[in-house]
Design a protein around this motif. Structure first.
Motif: not given
Lengths: 364, 342
Positions: B154-157, B179-180, B201-202
């Motif tokens: 979540a932190a990276r997002r 959106e991820f 994308t991841d």
């Protein structure tokens, strides 16, 4: 008596007609296209001969223009809605569907009523219900697609889901020969020349035979082309860094495979239908060779691709030349004895009136 | 002019062909055959336009038709010029060559300028709601068929969303929703959906660090700023319509016309990518970064592809992932380097 058809058009001559047509069409942003169509059809009809007389085409460009404007509007409506939302696109298709049998009848009628030989017109009469019955099987596949819970089925590739996903395609394949046979019989059976009706009776079963064989021919040819493309692609791609080349090779291979299937099915179905067609005391005789037509079509798509389309007139001329040479009329009747239906004067505008509302060329 | 020529006569009542001799005397013509004698005034004749080397058809006032070789008729009977305008154009070599050259130029202009321009005009008039619908339907389709839930921390997002917010603020445009997703077979990738949604994308976020991601996000922001998604859809529609309009009359040619069409679509896609890159260079510079950032991000993606497929026999760029949907990696890296030294 036996009379053969002949096509006397020349590629050089037709190229001039074609290029002037194309230029005027583009220069007028497409508005000239009905006039181009009339000119093209008059060239092709006018150089097709039977028993010392040529055919002619009488389509009214204004009627065709009106039809095209409606067609363009429908096309725009469909593509934009389908791009923006598949659901809305499907809805538009559902609304347009009931009009399709009617469109097919109009198209047959317009083309027939505007074709003449020896100053007598052809004609076509067909019922909506007949056309509906002929093409109804085509609706199976889209209906099945609509019924599928797509996101759910497409999400998980289980055996059951894969089978469900393939179902519409299989349904389409099963319905296709039936619909084509019924449509062809509707077309021929509803056609007439002057006052005389055409008759044709063909078993739907023989259509299935042709399409099943075509499937195998296409499959075998496809495998062959696939191997050739892969080998060639690997060789070329190693030498030059151009991924597009492989893409082009794949598309060309795909088009060639389609051309093969088209050549095979067209030769076989045309022979079947023409040889079963009668007009008064006369019968048509068709001796198309599937092999010859296939190689003709392969040559055509290769030449057209290589010349970015400039070889189209050459391809059209040589195809018609072969097709006409393989078609003849024979029997006890006489080609001189056809009489116009009572009360109808040959050059009257009945044809144009028929086609005025809709002049779609569905090229079925 | 007075004279005589042979012709076929059809009465329009039966399919019988009758050989006749046509006698031209002054302003009148006479048809003479066995059991047949008809006379007409020349000005009542209606010749149909000539096509190719087919014989000339002349409609007669009695509903009949006279068919004779064009040259035989033309040497005795004047044929109105308007009836054969297209024919006269087709017979002039100069006209044919001009048409050919004009066509090449016109087709080039329509595809390279006309269609993109038309798409721009239409895109600007499209209601925002329509674009939002496209994005929703598009994402739903990808979710159903390609994507899985993201497992990015979540932190990276939040950090990435923050960077996108800063870029959007610098450009003065509304902050796009982010959106991820786990990309599935489309691999490391980023998409700008019409109406202001950026999908990452991841796999992409794992290969690139935050600075690299900023460069990619700037590029995607360029797609949104210039409404590329919408324009691409409209361009495809217009190009299809144009191709149908000019090749629609060519039976059998439509099939082969798909070959040049492929070049067209990839051509449009490349123009849009270059456009988005140019936007990204500018935006990166304005936010105190170097355009070189995009070059090194692309290089990292390329290295990743190379590492993964060291023994790729074809030595071709990956068929999926960011580099495949955003073509011309080498050229783009060079352009970024050029922009950096400017």
């Amino acid at each position: 008596m036996t009379e053969n058809f002949a096509f006397t058009g020349k590629a050089r001559e037709y190229f001039r007609v074609w290029i002037v047509n194309l230029f005027l069409t583009v220069a007028t942003l497409g508005l000239y296209s009905p006039w181009a169509k009339v000119r093209r059809k008059r060239y092709l009809h006018g150089h097709t001969w039977l028993a010392g007389s040529n055919f002619d085409y009488h389509g009214d460009p204004w009627a065709i223009l009106r039809g095209r404007l409606v067609a363009v509007a429908a096309f725009l409506l469909y593509t934009t809605t389908a791009h923006f939302s598949p659901r809305a696109g499907a809805a538009v298709l559902l609304v347009l569907m009931p009009a399709v049998p009617w469109l097919i009848l109009r198209s047959f009628a317009f083309n027939a009523a505007n074709t003449s030989w020896r100053h007598l017109r052809f004609g076509f009469e067909g019922r909506y219900s007949g056309a509906l019955r002929a093409i109804a099987p085509f609706a199976l596949a889209p209906l099945a697609t609509l019924l599928l819970p797509l996101p759910e089925v497409a999400g998980r590739p289980t055996l059951r889901n894969t089978a469900l996903l393939a179902a519409p395609g299989v349904l389409f394949g099963l319905a296709y020969p039936y619909a084509r046979a019924r449509l062809a019989m509707l077309h021929i059976g509803g056609s007439r020349y002057a006052g005389e009706a055409f008759r044709a009776r063909v078993g739907v079963g023989s259509f299935y035979g042709i399409y099943i064989k075509a499937f195998f021919v296409m499959f075998a040819f496809g495998a062959l082309m696939g191997i050739a493309t892969a080998l060639l692609g690997t060789l070329v791609a190693r030498r030059v860094q151009a991924p597009e080349l492989l893409d082009v090779a794949i598309i060309v291979a795909y088009v060639v495979i389609l051309a093969t299937a088209m050549g095979y099915t067209q030769a076989r179905t045309a022979n079947l239908l023409m040889n079963a067609t009668r007009l008064g005391g006369l019968g048509l005789r068709s001796k198309l060779s599937a092999k010859k037509l296939m190689s003709l079509y392969i040559g055509n798509v290769l030449a057209i691709s290589a010349t970015l389309g400039l070889a189209v007139p050459w391809a059209v001329v040589r195809t018609l030349r072969y097709r006409a040479a393989c078609l003849g009329m024979e029997g006890d009747g006489a080609l001189d004895a056809f009489a116009a239906p009572r009360g109808a004067r040959a050059v009257s505008a009945t044809g144009e009136e028929l086609g005025e509302v809709f002049a779609l060329d569905l090229s079925l | 002019m007075n004279g005589l020529f042979a012709a076929d006569y059809f009465d329009g009542l039966t399919s019988r062909r009758r050989a006749v001799e046509v006698v031209v005397v002054g302003d009148r013509i006479g048809l003479r055959g066995s059991e047949l004698s008809l006379d007409f005034r020349q000005r009542d004749l209606r010749p149909r336009p000539r096509v190719g080397s087919a014989p000339l058809d002349i409609e007669l006032p009695n509903g009949g038709l006279l068919v004779a070789p064009y040259d035989d008729v033309a040497s005795f009977i004047p044929i109105p010029p308007l009836a054969s305008l297209a024919d006269r154009l087709e017979r002039r070599m100069a006209v044919v060559l001009t048409a050919l050259a004009g066509l090449a130029v016109a087709v080039f202009l329509v595809y390279s300028r006309g269609i993109p321009w038309l798409a721009d005009v239409a895109a600007d008039r499209l209601p925002p709601q329509v674009e939002a619908d496209i994005a929703r339907e598009g994402l739903a389709f990808l979710d159903a068929n390609v994507f899985r839930a993201s497992h990015l921390p979540a932190a990276r997002r939040a950090g990435l969303q923050d960077r996108l917010g800063q870029l959007a603020a610098a450009e003065g445009m509304p902050v796009p929703r982010m959106e991820f997703r786990f990309g599935g077979f489309i691999g490391p990738n980023a998409l700008a959906l019409p109406g202001g949604v950026v999908v990452v994308t991841d796999q992409l976020a794992e290969i690139l660090d935050d600075e690299g991601m900023t460069a990619v996000l700037a590029h995607e922001l360029g797609h949104l700023r210039h409404r590329h998604g919408t324009r691409r859809i409209l361009q495809a529609s217009f190009a299809g319509l144009f191709t149908a309009a000019i090749f629609g009359d060519v039976s059998g040619g439509t099939l082969a016309a798909t070959v040049p069409a492929v070049f067209l679509y990839t051509g449009y896609a490349r123009d849009l990518e270059r456009d988005a890159d140019a936007f990204a260079f500018d935006l990166l510079r304005r936010t105190g970064r170097s355009p070189r950032l995009l070059a090194s991000a692309l290089q990292r993606l390329q290295d990743d592809v190379d590492r993964r497929r060291p023994k790729d026999a074809l030595a071709r760029p990956s068929r999926t992932g960011y580099l495949a949907s955003h073509p011309l990696t080498g050229e783009r890296i060079e352009a970024a380097e050029r922009a950096a030294v400017r």
